[in-house]
Write a protein that holds these residues in place. Structure first.
Motif, mmCIF file in Angstrom:
data_model
loop_
_atom_site.group_PDB
_atom_site.id
_atom_site.type_symbol
_atom_site.label_atom_id
_atom_site.label_comp_id
_atom_site.label_asym_id
_atom_site.label_seq_id
_atom_site.Cartn_x
_atom_site.Cartn_y
_atom_site.Cartn_z
ATOM 1 N N GLY A 22 0.835 -1.097 -0.022
ATOM 2 C CA GLY A 22 0.085 0.072 -0.021
ATOM 3 C C GLY A 22 0.809 1.274 0.042
ATOM 4 O O GLY A 22 0.587 2.190 -0.576
ATOM 5 N N LYS A 23 1.936 1.254 0.827
ATOM 6 C CA LYS A 23 2.936 2.643 0.883
ATOM 7 C C LYS A 23 3.522 2.404 -0.479
ATOM 8 O O LYS A 23 3.612 3.831 -0.990
ATOM 9 C CB LYS A 23 3.876 2.136 1.985
ATOM 10 C CG LYS A 23 3.414 2.607 3.292
ATOM 11 C CD LYS A 23 4.767 2.194 4.486
ATOM 12 C CE LYS A 23 4.073 2.623 5.493
ATOM 13 N NZ LYS A 23 4.964 2.089 6.846
ATOM 14 N N VAL A 24 4.083 1.615 -1.133
ATOM 15 C CA VAL A 24 4.695 1.675 -2.214
ATOM 16 C C VAL A 24 3.770 2.202 -3.559
ATOM 17 O O VAL A 24 4.221 2.986 -4.227
ATOM 18 C CB VAL A 24 5.141 0.192 -2.830
ATOM 19 C CG1 VAL A 24 5.736 0.205 -4.224
ATOM 20 C CG2 VAL A 24 6.694 0.051 -1.584
ATOM 21 N N THR A 25 2.352 1.556 -3.575
ATOM 22 C CA THR A 25 1.535 2.011 -4.588
ATOM 23 C C THR A 25 0.982 3.222 -4.317
ATOM 24 O O THR A 25 0.161 3.861 -5.221
ATOM 25 C CB THR A 25 0.865 0.866 -5.014
ATOM 26 O OG1 THR A 25 -0.119 0.701 -3.768
ATOM 27 C CG2 THR A 25 1.197 -0.381 -5.335
ATOM 28 N N GLY A 26 0.891 3.731 -3.116
ATOM 29 C CA GLY A 26 0.078 4.821 -2.756
ATOM 30 C C GLY A 26 -1.356 4.421 -2.570
ATOM 31 O O GLY A 26 -2.181 5.531 -2.402
ATOM 32 N N ASN A 27 -1.646 3.417 -2.232
ATOM 33 C CA ASN A 27 -2.931 2.873 -2.115
ATOM 34 C C ASN A 27 -2.979 2.738 -0.539
ATOM 35 O O ASN A 27 -2.866 1.935 0.330
ATOM 36 C CB ASN A 27 -3.383 1.464 -2.559
ATOM 37 C CG ASN A 27 -4.683 1.091 -2.514
ATOM 38 O OD1 ASN A 27 -5.357 1.500 -1.722
ATOM 39 N ND2 ASN A 27 -5.060 0.070 -3.356
ATOM 40 N N ARG A 28 -3.998 4.114 0.086
ATOM 41 C CA ARG A 28 -3.997 4.213 1.544
ATOM 42 C C ARG A 28 -5.061 3.305 1.990
ATOM 43 O O ARG A 28 -4.824 2.736 3.038
ATOM 44 C CB ARG A 28 -4.533 5.638 1.805
ATOM 45 C CG ARG A 28 -3.680 6.396 1.488
ATOM 46 C CD ARG A 28 -4.129 7.961 1.672
ATOM 47 N NE ARG A 28 -3.013 8.972 1.659
ATOM 48 C CZ ARG A 28 -3.009 10.211 2.231
ATOM 49 N NH1 ARG A 28 -4.073 10.499 2.962
ATOM 50 N NH2 ARG A 28 -2.324 11.134 1.751
ATOM 51 N N ALA A 29 -6.028 2.712 1.036
ATOM 52 C CA ALA A 29 -6.927 1.567 1.537
ATOM 53 C C ALA A 29 -6.107 0.346 1.816
ATOM 54 O O ALA A 29 -6.382 -0.364 2.964
ATOM 55 C CB ALA A 29 -7.905 1.465 0.764
ATOM 56 N N LYS A 30 -5.403 -0.056 1.031
ATOM 57 C CA LYS A 30 -4.363 -1.133 1.403
ATOM 58 C C LYS A 30 -3.505 -1.161 2.509
ATOM 59 O O LYS A 30 -3.087 -1.972 3.117
ATOM 60 C CB LYS A 30 -3.584 -1.547 -0.177
ATOM 61 C CG LYS A 30 -3.022 -2.867 0.122
ATOM 62 C CD LYS A 30 -3.857 -3.983 -0.008
ATOM 63 C CE LYS A 30 -4.499 -4.310 -1.196
ATOM 64 N NZ LYS A 30 -5.161 -5.791 -1.240
ATOM 65 N N GLN A 31 -2.998 0.149 2.409
ATOM 66 C CA GLN A 31 -2.074 0.369 3.730
ATOM 67 C C GLN A 31 -2.818 0.110 4.954
ATOM 68 O O GLN A 31 -2.427 -0.444 5.816
ATOM 69 C CB GLN A 31 -1.382 1.629 3.384
ATOM 70 C CG GLN A 31 -0.360 2.136 4.294
ATOM 71 C CD GLN A 31 0.254 3.350 4.147
ATOM 72 O OE1 GLN A 31 -0.093 4.210 3.325
ATOM 73 N NE2 GLN A 31 0.922 3.890 4.836
ATOM 74 N N ALA A 32 -4.011 0.809 5.242
ATOM 75 C CA ALA A 32 -4.633 0.589 6.115
ATOM 76 C C ALA A 32 -4.949 -0.731 6.468
ATOM 77 O O ALA A 32 -5.160 -1.079 7.626
ATOM 78 C CB ALA A 32 -5.995 1.805 6.236
ATOM 79 N N GLU A 33 -5.504 -1.372 5.443
ATOM 80 C CA GLU A 33 -6.027 -2.758 5.660
ATOM 81 C C GLU A 33 -4.923 -3.566 6.132
ATOM 82 O O GLU A 33 -4.910 -4.355 6.850
ATOM 83 C CB GLU A 33 -6.474 -3.127 4.144
ATOM 84 C CG GLU A 33 -7.093 -4.834 4.263
ATOM 85 C CD GLU A 33 -7.350 -5.300 2.859
ATOM 86 O OE1 GLU A 33 -7.285 -6.369 2.692
ATOM 87 O OE2 GLU A 33 -7.864 -4.466 2.078
ATOM 88 N N GLY A 34 -3.588 -3.636 5.565
ATOM 89 C CA GLY A 34 -2.411 -4.110 6.093
ATOM 90 C C GLY A 34 -2.206 -3.894 7.567
ATOM 91 O O GLY A 34 -1.911 -4.689 8.234
#
Length: 60
Positions: A22-34
């Protein structure tokens, strides 16, 4: 070792990977999910550790 400890550790690792992706791709939803999955895994692993400690205490 018990099931909660093993599953919790695996879930924590999986959450760390999701958070990093999520951090690498800039996907905040994936980052928060992780991050949430990582915390849930850490808690589950902690329950497993405590269960082992109680089991050892009862044996002695």
């Amino acid at each position: 070792m018990n099931r909660n400890l093993i599953e919790g550790t695996a879930k924590e690792l999986k959450g760390s990977v999701k958070e990093a992706i999520g951090k690498v791709t800039g996907n905040r939803a994936k980052q928060a999910e992780g991050a949430a999955e990582k915390v849930a895994g850490r808690m589950q692993a902690r329950i497993g550790e405590e269960t082992d400690e109680v089991r050892e205490h009862v044996k002695s």
